[in-house]
Design a protein around this motif. Structure first.
Motif, PDB file in Angstrom:
ATOM      1  N   ARG A 252      80.951 -78.598 -11.919  1.00  0.00           N
ATOM      2  CA  ARG A 252      82.020 -77.777 -11.690  1.00  0.00           C
ATOM      3  C   ARG A 252      81.220 -76.192 -11.389  1.00  0.00           C
ATOM      4  NH1 ARG A 252      86.438 -79.775 -13.668  1.00  0.00           N
ATOM      5  NH2 ARG A 252      86.301 -81.696 -15.106  1.00  0.00           N
ATOM      6  N   GLN A 253      80.355 -76.183 -10.678  1.00  0.00           N
ATOM      7  CA  GLN A 253      79.449 -75.112 -10.322  1.00  0.00           C
ATOM      8  C   GLN A 253      79.509 -74.819  -8.665  1.00  0.00           C
ATOM      9  OE1 GLN A 253      79.053 -72.640 -12.806  1.00  0.00           O
ATOM     10  NE2 GLN A 253      79.635 -74.003 -14.124  1.00  0.00           N
ATOM     11  N   VAL A 254      79.809 -73.673  -8.395  1.00  0.00           N
ATOM     12  CA  VAL A 254      79.739 -73.502  -6.785  1.00  0.00           C
ATOM     13  C   VAL A 254      78.124 -73.363  -6.465  1.00  0.00           C
ATOM     14  CG1 VAL A 254      80.068 -72.099  -4.778  1.00  0.00           C
ATOM     15  CG2 VAL A 254      81.915 -72.398  -6.649  1.00  0.00           C
ATOM     16  N   VAL A 255      77.535 -74.247  -5.611  1.00  0.00           N
ATOM     17  CA  VAL A 255      76.304 -74.087  -5.296  1.00  0.00           C
ATOM     18  C   VAL A 255      76.010 -73.125  -4.145  1.00  0.00           C
ATOM     19  CG1 VAL A 255      74.145 -75.413  -4.320  1.00  0.00           C
ATOM     20  CG2 VAL A 255      75.713 -76.595  -6.172  1.00  0.00           C
ATOM     21  N   ARG A 256      77.001 -73.255  -3.106  1.00  0.00           N
ATOM     22  CA  ARG A 256      76.742 -72.299  -2.115  1.00  0.00           C
ATOM     23  C   ARG A 256      78.305 -72.476  -1.421  1.00  0.00           C
ATOM     24  NH1 ARG A 256      71.869 -72.442   2.138  1.00  0.00           N
ATOM     25  NH2 ARG A 256      71.135 -71.598   0.249  1.00  0.00           N
ATOM     26  N   ARG A 257      78.518 -71.152  -0.695  1.00  0.00           N
ATOM     27  CA  ARG A 257      79.695 -70.890   0.107  1.00  0.00           C
ATOM     28  C   ARG A 257      79.464 -70.523   1.502  1.00  0.00           C
ATOM     29  NH1 ARG A 257      83.495 -67.063   1.349  1.00  0.00           N
ATOM     30  NH2 ARG A 257      85.547 -67.740   1.666  1.00  0.00           N
ATOM     31  N   THR A 258      79.526 -71.219   2.497  1.00  0.00           N
ATOM     32  CA  THR A 258      79.086 -70.574   3.768  1.00  0.00           C
ATOM     33  C   THR A 258      80.437 -70.167   4.596  1.00  0.00           C
ATOM     34  OG1 THR A 258      77.066 -72.410   3.796  1.00  0.00           O
ATOM     35  CG2 THR A 258      77.833 -71.546   5.920  1.00  0.00           C
ATOM     36  N   GLU A 259      80.348 -68.795   4.863  1.00  0.00           N
ATOM     37  CA  GLU A 259      81.340 -68.391   5.889  1.00  0.00           C
ATOM     38  C   GLU A 259      81.206 -68.831   7.242  1.00  0.00           C
ATOM     39  OE1 GLU A 259      83.653 -66.137   5.256  1.00  0.00           O
ATOM     40  OE2 GLU A 259      83.240 -65.544   3.200  1.00  0.00           O
TER      41      GLU A 259
ATOM     42  N   GLY B 285      65.237 -79.395  -5.448  1.00  0.00           N
ATOM     43  CA  GLY B 285      66.067 -80.704  -6.340  1.00  0.00           C
ATOM     44  C   GLY B 285      67.282 -81.058  -5.579  1.00  0.00           C
ATOM     45  N   SER B 286      68.423 -81.121  -6.329  1.00  0.00           N
ATOM     46  CA  SER B 286      69.772 -81.320  -5.957  1.00  0.00           C
ATOM     47  C   SER B 286      70.150 -80.423  -5.114  1.00  0.00           C
ATOM     48  CB  SER B 286      70.358 -81.564  -7.385  1.00  0.00           C
ATOM     49  OG  SER B 286      70.734 -80.461  -7.935  1.00  0.00           O
ATOM     50  N   ARG B 287      69.755 -78.948  -5.214  1.00  0.00           N
ATOM     51  CA  ARG B 287      70.270 -78.157  -4.219  1.00  0.00           C
ATOM     52  C   ARG B 287      70.024 -78.500  -2.805  1.00  0.00           C
ATOM     53  NH1 ARG B 287      71.987 -72.710  -4.704  1.00  0.00           N
ATOM     54  NH2 ARG B 287      71.798 -71.672  -2.732  1.00  0.00           N
ATOM     55  N   GLY B 288      68.698 -78.873  -2.617  1.00  0.00           N
ATOM     56  CA  GLY B 288      68.200 -79.395  -1.212  1.00  0.00           C
ATOM     57  C   GLY B 288      68.990 -80.811  -0.923  1.00  0.00           C
ATOM     58  N   ARG B 289      69.127 -81.402  -1.697  1.00  0.00           N
ATOM     59  CA  ARG B 289      70.058 -82.813  -1.419  1.00  0.00           C
ATOM     60  C   ARG B 289      71.677 -82.332  -0.956  1.00  0.00           C
ATOM     61  NH1 ARG B 289      71.604 -87.366  -5.987  1.00  0.00           N
ATOM     62  NH2 ARG B 289      72.838 -88.588  -4.446  1.00  0.00           N
ATOM     63  N   LEU B 290      72.281 -81.522  -1.633  1.00  0.00           N
ATOM     64  CA  LEU B 290      73.607 -81.132  -1.031  1.00  0.00           C
ATOM     65  C   LEU B 290      73.569 -80.315   0.297  1.00  0.00           C
ATOM     66  CD1 LEU B 290      75.004 -79.844  -4.461  1.00  0.00           C
ATOM     67  CD2 LEU B 290      75.455 -82.052  -3.368  1.00  0.00           C
ATOM     68  N   GLU B 291      72.259 -79.495   0.572  1.00  0.00           N
ATOM     69  CA  GLU B 291      72.204 -78.952   1.770  1.00  0.00           C
ATOM     70  C   GLU B 291      71.847 -79.828   2.893  1.00  0.00           C
ATOM     71  OE1 GLU B 291      71.884 -75.553   2.961  1.00  0.00           O
ATOM     72  OE2 GLU B 291      73.057 -75.446   0.950  1.00  0.00           O
ATOM     73  N   LEU B 292      71.252 -80.951   2.683  1.00  0.00           N
ATOM     74  CA  LEU B 292      71.176 -82.134   3.611  1.00  0.00           C
ATOM     75  C   LEU B 292      72.576 -82.946   3.734  1.00  0.00           C
ATOM     76  CD1 LEU B 292      69.208 -83.521   5.517  1.00  0.00           C
ATOM     77  CD2 LEU B 292      68.595 -85.197   3.312  1.00  0.00           C
ATOM     78  N   LEU B 293      73.348 -83.044   2.789  1.00  0.00           N
ATOM     79  CA  LEU B 293      74.521 -83.655   2.917  1.00  0.00           C
ATOM     80  C   LEU B 293      75.455 -82.751   3.742  1.00  0.00           C
ATOM     81  CD1 LEU B 293      75.252 -85.070  -0.631  1.00  0.00           C
ATOM     82  CD2 LEU B 293      75.388 -86.277   1.441  1.00  0.00           C
ATOM     83  N   THR B 294      75.258 -81.438   3.662  1.00  0.00           N
ATOM     84  CA  THR B 294      76.179 -80.511   4.227  1.00  0.00           C
ATOM     85  C   THR B 294      75.880 -80.453   6.044  1.00  0.00           C
ATOM     86  OG1 THR B 294      76.567 -79.137   2.521  1.00  0.00           O
ATOM     87  CG2 THR B 294      76.582 -78.137   4.572  1.00  0.00           C
ATOM     88  N   ASP B 295      74.647 -81.098   6.322  1.00  0.00           N
ATOM     89  CA  ASP B 295      74.126 -80.703   7.900  1.00  0.00           C
ATOM     90  C   ASP B 295      75.140 -81.440   8.526  1.00  0.00           C
ATOM     91  OD1 ASP B 295      72.280 -78.954   7.098  1.00  0.00           O
ATOM     92  OD2 ASP B 295      70.566 -80.319   7.245  1.00  0.00           O
ATOM     93  N   GLY B 296      75.355 -82.549   8.478  1.00  0.00           N
ATOM     94  CA  GLY B 296      76.249 -83.594   9.397  1.00  0.00           C
ATOM     95  C   GLY B 296      77.617 -82.866   9.618  1.00  0.00           C
ATOM     96  N   HIS B 297      78.107 -82.396   8.188  1.00  0.00           N
ATOM     97  CA  HIS B 297      79.570 -81.995   8.357  1.00  0.00           C
ATOM     98  C   HIS B 297      79.710 -80.560   9.210  1.00  0.00           C
ATOM     99  CE1 HIS B 297      81.428 -84.859   5.473  1.00  0.00           C
ATOM    100  NE2 HIS B 297      80.287 -84.752   4.820  1.00  0.00           N
ATOM    101  N   LEU B 298      78.762 -79.886   9.114  1.00  0.00           N
ATOM    102  CA  LEU B 298      78.720 -78.672   9.606  1.00  0.00           C
ATOM    103  C   LEU B 298      78.003 -78.559  11.054  1.00  0.00           C
ATOM    104  CD1 LEU B 298      78.337 -75.757   6.928  1.00  0.00           C
ATOM    105  CD2 LEU B 298      80.661 -76.805   7.904  1.00  0.00           C
ATOM    106  N   GLY B 299      77.586 -79.650  11.668  1.00  0.00           N
ATOM    107  CA  GLY B 299      76.966 -79.766  12.815  1.00  0.00           C
ATOM    108  C   GLY B 299      75.651 -78.658  13.029  1.00  0.00           C
ATOM    109  N   ARG B 300      74.811 -79.096  12.088  1.00  0.00           N
ATOM    110  CA  ARG B 300      73.572 -78.350  12.012  1.00  0.00           C
ATOM    111  C   ARG B 300      72.433 -79.348  11.749  1.00  0.00           C
ATOM    112  NH1 ARG B 300      74.631 -74.736   6.835  1.00  0.00           N
ATOM    113  NH2 ARG B 300      74.124 -76.164   5.322  1.00  0.00           N
ATOM    114  N   GLY B 301      71.188 -78.839  12.122  1.00  0.00           N
ATOM    115  CA  GLY B 301      70.046 -79.786  11.590  1.00  0.00           C
ATOM    116  C   GLY B 301      69.893 -80.983  12.486  1.00  0.00           C
ATOM    117  N   ALA B 302      69.086 -81.999  12.030  1.00  0.00           N
ATOM    118  CA  ALA B 302      68.625 -83.234  12.646  1.00  0.00           C
ATOM    119  C   ALA B 302      70.196 -84.080  12.730  1.00  0.00           C
ATOM    120  CB  ALA B 302      67.712 -84.077  12.265  1.00  0.00           C
TER     121      ALA B 302
END
Length: 521
Positions: A72-79, A350-367
């Protein structure tokens, strides 16, 4: 000139036909169905901004931000803004938009009730046999199979389609309701008591698509189970279940496959006929539209006999290489993201890095999500071709930024609006926007550039821009019809401009020049 035969009337086939028409090439689209587009609200496409601009997509929803939450915690919000937000649209709306545009295009024809049964090739063209209400024999200069994962074209060509089945599976629902994040997409990991992972993405007209991660292989999701997921998720987010309208449901299964070859003589594969992906937010339709953009201008040049046949081989080299790299990135990421503790040692945080990797495909960034880079393409001019090339903020072979441009007639717009037709030649000339074009058409480098443009071996449009990231004044930037940077040159070296255009149209390949050669993956 014989038309191009396009087999399949999904988004990729329709977009290819439209792209060919923009290049002045006629095509016939063989649609095995009755032409009606099934209205499935839960079947959606996420497109990168440049892809949406290329197909002149006017609809769809852009996201104001991307929220990542854990428990129930916000990890990151990307404008997000117009240059960074994807475009999210129902696939039926995209198909209807493309069909409506093609109906007004005299160079394109969609034939319904025409199911491909057989194809033949010779040195001069392709003959396609169809059955059904509009069964006939169709003669074309080339044929492109855009007929999906079970492609008849691919099977008739005998091309293998290896890969992995059911690497990721989601329950999907389209709902009309109000959620607490107006216009923001959400990735919620570890939602207590509900699911390991839920993604919520807004669509136009107050509609949201919700995806719940399922085991890759498992039992069918019953209607009661899906309703329980919806109620549990909405209750966790809103404190209680708000009023909602359930529009559509389904189960989306992501596979990973890559055709061994994308070209066989005068026949090609594109879209799901050539590749399957979609796990971790990667974008299948977006990749298919990039196939169409890459192939269309090359077919047009070869049909007009302004480029050698070797140019068409670069379609497979560039696009198969790009999608293959994406699939390799998925293979590496999936066990890290879905495999638990091993990720902690490989990704900082840790889990924060995991969520960043999960985000890449959705936002069209990274490999997993960034647009392709053709820097190692055989069409990329090396130092031997353009020894005076300069470095700008965009890498050679990468998509160009959507900078404001001014045409010679004084009309203004954005660079991506000019894609899909000719080569683009941009002169970086600060201050030109404050002057009428009549004043700078005969000033500085413009007369010399205009003379060179008339002698280029490909059609090209000369544009002026106030600035291009990383470029100094009087830099000349050459952009391919599909938006990728060819080279940046000092304005005085107009001879290098012609040499770069020769490289883009494949003249060096026909001459056996190894410059820019790359491995086929």
């Amino acid at each position: 000139m014989d038309p191009v035969i396009v087999v399949g009337a999904g988004p990729v086939g329709l977009a290819l036909s439209l792209a060919l028409a923009r290049h002045g090439v006629s095509s016939v689209v063989l649609d095995g169905g009755d032409g009606r587009v099934e209205q499935r609200a839960a079947r959606t496409c996420v497109l990168h901004p440049d892809t949406a601009a290329y197909v002149s997509l006017l609809g769809g929803a852009r996201w104001a931000a991307w929220r990542t939450e854990r428990r129930r915690q916000v990890v990151r919000r990307t404008e997000l803004d117009a240059s960074t937000s994807p475009v999210h649209i129902q696939q039926y709306a995209l198909e209807r938009s493309l069909r409506a545009t093609l109906e007004r295009e005299p160079l394109a024809r969609v034939v319904t009730g025409a199911r491909l049964d057989e194809l033949e090739q010779d040195a001069h063209g392709v003959l396609a046999h169809t059955r059904g209400p509009n069964g006939a024999r169709w003669r074309g200069g080339y044929l492109v199979g855009c007929d999906g994962a079970r492609s008849t074209v691919r099977k008739l060509l005998g091309i293998r389609f290896p890969g992995r089945t059911s690497v990721e599976r989601h329950a999907v629902a389209a709902l009309r309701l109000e959620l607490p994040w107006d216009g923001e997409a959400l990735l919620h990991h570890d939602l207590p008591g509900v699911a390991e992972e839920v993604v919520a993405r807004p669509l136009p007209n107050g509609v949201w698509r919700l995806d719940w991660l399922l085991p890759p292989r498992g039992d069918l999701v019953t209607p009661d189970e899906l309703l329980a997921r919806i109620r549990g998720t909405l209750s966790a987010w809103c404190g209680e279940v708000p009023p909602y309208e359930l529009l559509d449901t389904g189960v989306h299964t992501a596979h990973q496959r890559l055709a061994r070859h994308w070209r066989s003589g005068r026949a090609f594969l594109a879209g799901d006929a050539a590749h399957l992906l979609g796990a971790l937010g990667t974008r299948s339709v977006d990749e298919g539209l990039r196939d169409a953009a890459n192939l269309a201008w090359k077919l047009a040049l070869c049909l007009r006999r302004r480029a050698p046949d070797e140019l068409l081989d670069t379609y497979e080299t560039e696009r198969r290489g790009s999608v293959g790299a994406r699939l390799r990135a998925l293979d590496q990421a999936l066990p890290l993201v879905r495999g638990g503790g091993g990720l902690r040692a490989l990704l900082p945080g840790g889990s924060r890095g995991r969520l960043e990797l999960l985000t890449d495909g959705h936002l069209g960034r990274g490999a997993l999500g960034a647009p392709p880079d053709y820097g190692r393409s055989p069409l990329t001019p090396g130092g031997e071709v353009a020894p005076g090339a300069v470095t700008v903020a965009t890498d050679v072979g990468a998509p160009t930024p959507n900078v404001p441009v001014t045409a010679l007639d004084g009309s203004r717009g954005l660079l991506w609006e000019r894609l899909g037709r000719d080569l683009l030649v941009l002169l970086v000339a600060p201050g030109t926007r404050v002057w009428d074009s009549r004043h700078w058409l005969t000033a500085g480098l413009m007369p010399e550039l205009a003379t060179v443009m008339e002698r280029l071996p490909m059609s090209a449009e000369l544009l002026v821009t106030e600035e291009f990231p990383g470029a100094t004044a009087h830099t000349v930037v050459l952009v391919r019809p599909d938006g990728h940077l060819v080279a940046a040159l000092p304005g005085a070296r107009t001879g290098d401009l012609r040499a770069c255009v020769e490289a883009v149209r494949g003249a060096l390949l026909a001459a056996g020049d190894p410059v820019g050669a790359t491995d086929r993956d």
